[in-house]
Write a protein that holds these residues in place. Structure first.
Motif, mmCIF file in Angstrom:
data_model
loop_
_atom_site.group_PDB
_atom_site.id
_atom_site.type_symbol
_atom_site.label_atom_id
_atom_site.label_comp_id
_atom_site.label_asym_id
_atom_site.label_seq_id
_atom_site.Cartn_x
_atom_site.Cartn_y
_atom_site.Cartn_z
ATOM 1 N N THR A 1 0.835 -1.199 0.000
ATOM 2 C CA THR A 1 0.000 0.000 0.000
ATOM 3 C C THR A 1 0.871 1.250 0.000
ATOM 4 O OG1 THR A 1 -1.832 -1.089 1.167
ATOM 5 C CG2 THR A 1 -1.734 1.303 1.287
ATOM 6 N N SER A 2 1.877 1.260 0.850
ATOM 7 C CA SER A 2 2.797 2.399 0.914
ATOM 8 C C SER A 2 3.525 2.592 -0.409
ATOM 9 C CB SER A 2 3.799 2.205 2.051
ATOM 10 O OG SER A 2 4.748 3.242 2.095
ATOM 11 N N HIS A 3 3.937 1.495 -1.038
ATOM 12 C CA HIS A 3 4.639 1.582 -2.318
ATOM 13 C C HIS A 3 3.746 2.190 -3.400
ATOM 14 C CE1 HIS A 3 7.621 -1.867 -1.161
ATOM 15 N NE2 HIS A 3 7.799 -0.757 -0.456
ATOM 16 N N VAL A 4 2.478 1.787 -3.429
ATOM 17 C CA VAL A 4 1.561 2.322 -4.432
ATOM 18 C C VAL A 4 1.340 3.818 -4.200
ATOM 19 C CG1 VAL A 4 -0.803 2.239 -5.329
ATOM 20 C CG2 VAL A 4 0.423 0.115 -4.841
ATOM 21 N N LEU A 5 1.130 4.208 -2.941
ATOM 22 C CA LEU A 5 0.926 5.619 -2.637
ATOM 23 C C LEU A 5 2.170 6.447 -2.953
ATOM 24 C CD1 LEU A 5 -1.018 5.437 0.769
ATOM 25 C CD2 LEU A 5 -1.955 5.803 -1.517
ATOM 26 N N ASN A 6 3.339 5.830 -2.809
ATOM 27 C CA ASN A 6 4.585 6.524 -3.129
ATOM 28 C C ASN A 6 4.987 6.378 -4.596
ATOM 29 O OD1 ASN A 6 6.289 7.738 -0.700
ATOM 30 N ND2 ASN A 6 5.064 6.048 0.104
ATOM 31 N N ARG A 7 4.095 5.772 -5.401
ATOM 32 C CA ARG A 7 4.216 5.757 -6.848
ATOM 33 C C ARG A 7 5.315 4.848 -7.358
ATOM 34 N NH1 ARG A 7 0.880 9.569 -8.345
ATOM 35 N NH2 ARG A 7 1.632 9.819 -10.485
ATOM 36 N N TRP A 8 5.716 3.858 -6.564
ATOM 37 C CA TRP A 8 6.682 2.878 -7.035
ATOM 38 C C TRP A 8 6.112 2.075 -8.196
ATOM 39 C CZ3 TRP A 8 10.286 -0.084 -3.301
ATOM 40 C CH2 TRP A 8 10.990 0.825 -2.495
ATOM 41 N N SER A 9 4.806 1.876 -8.188
ATOM 42 C CA SER A 9 4.165 0.987 -9.159
ATOM 43 C C SER A 9 3.645 1.737 -10.382
ATOM 44 C CB SER A 9 3.007 0.246 -8.492
ATOM 45 O OG SER A 9 2.085 1.174 -7.927
ATOM 46 N N PHE A 10 4.044 2.995 -10.546
ATOM 47 C CA PHE A 10 3.543 3.809 -11.656
ATOM 48 C C PHE A 10 3.659 3.043 -12.987
ATOM 49 C CE2 PHE A 10 3.749 6.996 -14.967
ATOM 50 C CZ PHE A 10 2.755 7.883 -14.600
ATOM 51 N N PRO A 11 2.623 3.057 -13.835
ATOM 52 C CA PRO A 11 1.395 3.868 -13.777
ATOM 53 C C PRO A 11 0.246 3.259 -12.981
ATOM 54 C CG PRO A 11 1.447 2.671 -15.833
ATOM 55 C CD PRO A 11 2.718 2.311 -15.107
ATOM 56 N N ILE A 12 0.510 2.177 -12.239
ATOM 57 C CA ILE A 12 -0.541 1.596 -11.405
ATOM 58 C C ILE A 12 -0.594 2.379 -10.100
ATOM 59 C CG2 ILE A 12 -1.460 -0.528 -10.409
ATOM 60 C CD1 ILE A 12 -1.204 -0.544 -13.443
ATOM 61 N N VAL A 13 -1.222 3.539 -10.153
ATOM 62 C CA VAL A 13 -1.348 4.437 -9.005
ATOM 63 C C VAL A 13 -2.807 4.888 -8.915
ATOM 64 C CG1 VAL A 13 1.049 5.230 -8.956
ATOM 65 C CG2 VAL A 13 -0.557 6.304 -10.518
ATOM 66 N N PRO A 14 -3.226 5.431 -7.764
ATOM 67 C CA PRO A 14 -4.654 5.713 -7.571
ATOM 68 C C PRO A 14 -5.292 6.576 -8.646
ATOM 69 C CG PRO A 14 -3.545 5.786 -5.452
ATOM 70 C CD PRO A 14 -2.474 5.607 -6.488
ATOM 71 N N GLU A 15 -4.596 7.634 -9.130
ATOM 72 C CA GLU A 15 -5.268 8.527 -10.082
ATOM 73 C C GLU A 15 -5.416 7.908 -11.465
ATOM 74 O OE1 GLU A 15 -0.946 9.902 -10.746
ATOM 75 O OE2 GLU A 15 -2.157 8.948 -9.212
ATOM 76 N N THR A 16 -4.850 6.707 -11.669
ATOM 77 C CA THR A 16 -5.118 5.983 -12.915
ATOM 78 C C THR A 16 -6.578 5.554 -12.980
ATOM 79 O OG1 THR A 16 -2.836 5.171 -12.923
ATOM 80 C CG2 THR A 16 -4.392 4.037 -14.346
ATOM 81 N N ASN A 17 -7.193 5.411 -11.777
ATOM 82 C CA ASN A 17 -8.621 5.084 -11.684
ATOM 83 C C ASN A 17 -8.948 3.798 -12.443
ATOM 84 O OD1 ASN A 17 -9.311 7.430 -10.114
ATOM 85 N ND2 ASN A 17 -9.156 8.635 -11.982
ATOM 86 N N LEU A 18 -8.361 2.703 -11.944
ATOM 87 C CA LEU A 18 -8.531 1.404 -12.587
ATOM 88 C C LEU A 18 -9.986 0.958 -12.618
ATOM 89 C CD1 LEU A 18 -5.513 -0.628 -11.149
ATOM 90 C CD2 LEU A 18 -5.681 0.518 -13.350
ATOM 91 N N ARG A 19 -10.735 1.336 -11.604
ATOM 92 C CA ARG A 19 -12.125 0.883 -11.531
ATOM 93 C C ARG A 19 -13.063 1.976 -12.022
ATOM 94 N NH1 ARG A 19 -14.535 -2.060 -6.220
ATOM 95 N NH2 ARG A 19 -14.316 0.005 -5.315
ATOM 96 N N ALA A 20 -14.056 1.589 -12.806
ATOM 97 C CA ALA A 20 -15.006 2.542 -13.363
ATOM 98 C C ALA A 20 -15.690 3.329 -12.248
ATOM 99 C CB ALA A 20 -16.052 1.804 -14.200
ATOM 100 N N GLY A 21 -15.806 4.639 -12.441
ATOM 101 C CA GLY A 21 -16.464 5.492 -11.461
ATOM 102 C C GLY A 21 -15.524 6.195 -10.516
ATOM 103 N N ASP A 22 -14.268 5.745 -10.445
ATOM 104 C CA ASP A 22 -13.297 6.417 -9.576
ATOM 105 C C ASP A 22 -12.847 7.724 -10.213
ATOM 106 O OD1 ASP A 22 -13.442 4.461 -7.714
ATOM 107 O OD2 ASP A 22 -11.548 3.489 -8.220
#
Length: 700
Positions: free
Chosen positions: A289-310
């Motif tokens: 979770t910390s890695h994702v928030l710190n953008r280690w997994s870019f472009p798999i990050v929250p603002e990519t909005n993987l799920r419809a409606g986010d």
């Protein structure tokens, strides 16, 4: 684009056509973690950064040529079916053809693969993984290597994808790791053995035959195994032929590489730059979770909005906020934070390093640090939650404290005026008999333990007690894999180690050992030594970035990556960064121009490491102290202060707080610099007065 439904076939030459792969996602690796939550809902549907875990796995598979995905379910089958019936993956235009395979009778990974073989579902090479994989890896090259290798080695049946990670890397599991023995020329795995952290294993027994006809071998204990494999169609059949193989690594891989009869080979591909992580336990849930928030997994990050409606948006300090969030003006949001849609946050509430789900209500004077709050949670006023998982529909009443390492399962209500001890696991259901939480041998004692509950004007809540269901499993390893567990709470024995990533063969008096009389001192010394080492690495990275004229964005990525891998702090980074940047100002030749050139370029880098008002005060304290210690920089202090202010590194409130603090007068030299800053404070006062006069004029 519709999914490819064609099946692989053979061409006229008899060679296998290179068509789309199949994929198998195992939703259960038969590891009892995340209890009691996983007792009530499937692990693959648990949210990580407000996205169900299996969505990350499917997103990875959708980037390669996969025509069919089998999701193999052994428990919570109806819940998984219901989820996918409503998801976009089942729609005709889905990027993948997803099929649910129910296997309720299976008791192991081996059983699942035998069931797939019995149903003849696997007709081509396939990707085998879990429903808990988070990665931005590009699999194309690994697949190409796997296919090319099969043409030169007809016995090749699997390519394991592994991630390189140092001994202190946060992505490593604390409870267990693996030893891989590789041929460095072909990356064939010639030996494999799992290693638990406690008790310490100080030797590795392997057959001398693996050294035959090989000039070199690599013994690797620096590899993270995310259980991501590219497999031949033969793999399920091999499980059918060997009914004693139950586990994928310790049985299948170990059995293949040590067998003289089977004659099969397994290879590896090492991922160095890509992010790969599997949420195999609670410790790694928090870490990834910390890695994702710190953008280690870019472009798999929250603002990519993987799920419809986010509709998350990214802002400074790694804060991700949905558009439909209500924040009170006095709430304080610090770095590494995500807030889902429909959530309301009350007055004077302080949130840091946390993820808040959708439609949550957080009251006034609440403190959340390291909290993973899922959907539809209510936290009333004056509550404190540290390093804990709060599942869906939990209700925490006024003045309740949840200590670190706790897990509250679905629908639990607690409080008011209650303190929950650290490592507590709470559920609306009593603990089952046959699990890691198994009852004690004495039936009377077990009955008494099962009656330990939280009472109040709400539904009874049961405590679950951590136990081992296997005599060969050391309960201390189970604890190490749990959420936010403190090594100080582990009872060490002779020969034990405290660093789960320690390499085999290290001496027992290693600097990380704390099992002696001087353990506390040794631990403090070890921490201090690692901090100094981290600062040296940060200094080297910043020096290189400035000397090679990197962009601020590139430098920030390098520094952030190093900070995360070393588990360093922003405080340490700033203490190193500010002096180095100031030292690159030529104080002897065209000083003012040099200062403007250096600080206009690099002050924003300091800003990327500065998130809260306290951080800003810290920057000013470092700047003042360092300029006071260097005579040639003292005359630049006021100009540097102006540039840091203009670059939004420090704000007006922080400058005033620093100016009025006692720390600004720590030495005569520092007091002198503070006096110089009086002119700047006066300038701020004048600007504020002019602004107020303009406002009054507008009102008239």
């Amino acid at each position: 684009m519709p999914p490819k439904q064609k099946k692989p076939n053979n061409n006229e030459s008899g060679e296998e056509a290179e068509e789309a792969l199949q994929a198998v996602i195992l939703t259960d690796f038969f590891e009892e973690h995340f209890l009691p939550i996983s007792h009530e809902m499937p692990r693959c549907l648990m949210p990580l950064c407000n996205i169900p875990l299996i969505e990350y796995t499917l997103e990875l598979l959708s980037t390669v040529d996969v025509f069919e995905v089998f999701i193999v379910c052994t428990t919570h089958i109806d819940a998984i079916k219901n989820y996918f019936e409503k998801s976009n993956w089942m729609k005709p235009n889905s990027r993948l053809a997803v099929k649910i395979v129910a296997t309720p009778e299976c008791m192991s990974v081996g059983d699942c693969l035998r069931e797939l073989d019995a149903r003849q579902l696997i007709t081509n090479d396939f990707i085998l993984t879990s429903g808990e994989l988070v990665s931005n890896l590009k699999l194309d090259k690994a697949i190409e290597e796997h296919r090319a290798r099969k043409k030169t080695d007809k016995n090749s049946i699997m390519t394991m994808i592994l991630k390189e990670a140092s001994r202190t890397h946060t992505a490593r599991a604390k409870d267990a790791n693996s030893i891989f023995v590789l041929d460095p020329t072909s990356y064939q795995c010639v030996y494999y053995e799992p290693v638990v952290s406690l008790p310490r294993k100080d030797r590795l027994e392997i057959s001398p035959e693996i050294f035959e006809n090989r000039t070199q071998l690599e013994f690797r204990n620096d590899l993270v195994d995310p259980f991501l494999d590219i497999c031949s169609v033969e793999v399920p059949a091999l499980f059918t032929e060997n009914f004693d193989w139950q586990r994928l690594r310790s049985d299948f891989v170990h059995g293949i590489v040590t067998s003289d009869i089977l004659g099969k080979t397994i290879y590896t591909r090492l991922a160095t730059e890509s992010y790969v992580g599997r949420v195999q336990n609670e410790q790694l849930y928090a870490t990834i979770t910390s890695h994702v928030l710190n953008r280690w997994s870019f472009p798999i990050v929250p603002e990519t909005n993987l799920r419809a409606g986010d509709d998350y948006e990214f802002s400074r300090g790694n804060i991700y906020k949905s558009m439909n969030v209500v924040l009170s003006r006095s709430s304080i949001l610090e770095e590494n934070l995500q807030i889902g849609a429909g959530t309301r946050i009350g007055e004077n509430t302080h949130i840091k390093n946390s993820v808040i789900g959708r439609n949550c209500h957080i009251g006034d004077n609440v403190v959340l640090e390291g909290a993973y709050v899922w959907d539809d949670v209510v936290i009333e006023n004056n509550c404190t939650i540290n390093d804990s998982i709060i599942a869906n529909n939990v209700h925490i009443l006024n003045n309740t404290t949840i200590e670190k390492g706790s897990i509250l399962s679905v629908g639990v209500t607690l409080g008011p005026d209650l303190s929950i001890a650290k490592y507590s696991r709470l559920s609306l259901h009593p603990q089952p008999k046959n699990s890691m939480f198994e009852e004690s041998e004495d039936e009377n004692d077990a009955e008494e333990e099962r009656q330990e509950v939280v009472v109040g004007n709400h539904t009874t809540v049961y405590y679950w007690k951590l136990r081992s269901d296997d005599d060969d499993v050391d309960i201390r390893n189970v604890k190490l894999g749990s959420l936010a567990f403190d090594m100080a709470d582990i009872k060490l024995e002779d020969g034990d180690i405290t660093d789960s990533a320690s390499e085999i063969g290290e001496s027992s008096d290693d600097e990380d050992d704390i099992g002696s009389i001087d353990g506390a001192y040794a631990l403090d010394s070890s921490i201090a030594k690692k901090t100094e080492e981290f600062k040296r690495e940060i200094a080297s990275t910043i020096e290189r970035s400035i000397n090679e004229n990197h962009t601020v964005y590139t430098a920030a990525l390098e520094v952030t990556g190093l900070r995360m891998s070393s588990n360093g702090s922003y405080t340490d980074v700033r203490e190193v960064m500010v002096p180095i940047i100031m030292d690159h100002i030529d104080a002897n030749n065209n000083t003012m121009q040099s200062m403007k050139s250096v600080l206009n370029k690099w002050a924003p880098l300091v800003g990327k490491m500065t998130h809260t008002p306290d951080d800003q005060v810290h920057v000013l304290q470092i700047l003042q102290t360092y300029c006071a210690s260097q005579e040639n920089l003292g005359k630049l202090f006021l100009g540097a202060l102006q540039i840091f202010y203009n670059a939004d590194v420090v704000e007006e409130d922080a400058i005033r707080h620093w100016y009025n603090s006692d720390s600004a007068n720590s030495s005569p030299a520092e007091t002198k610099l503070k006096e110089k800053a009086t002119k700047f404070i006066e300038w701020l006062d004048e600007a504020e007065e002019e602004s107020e006069e303009e406002d009054d004029s507008d009102e008239e």
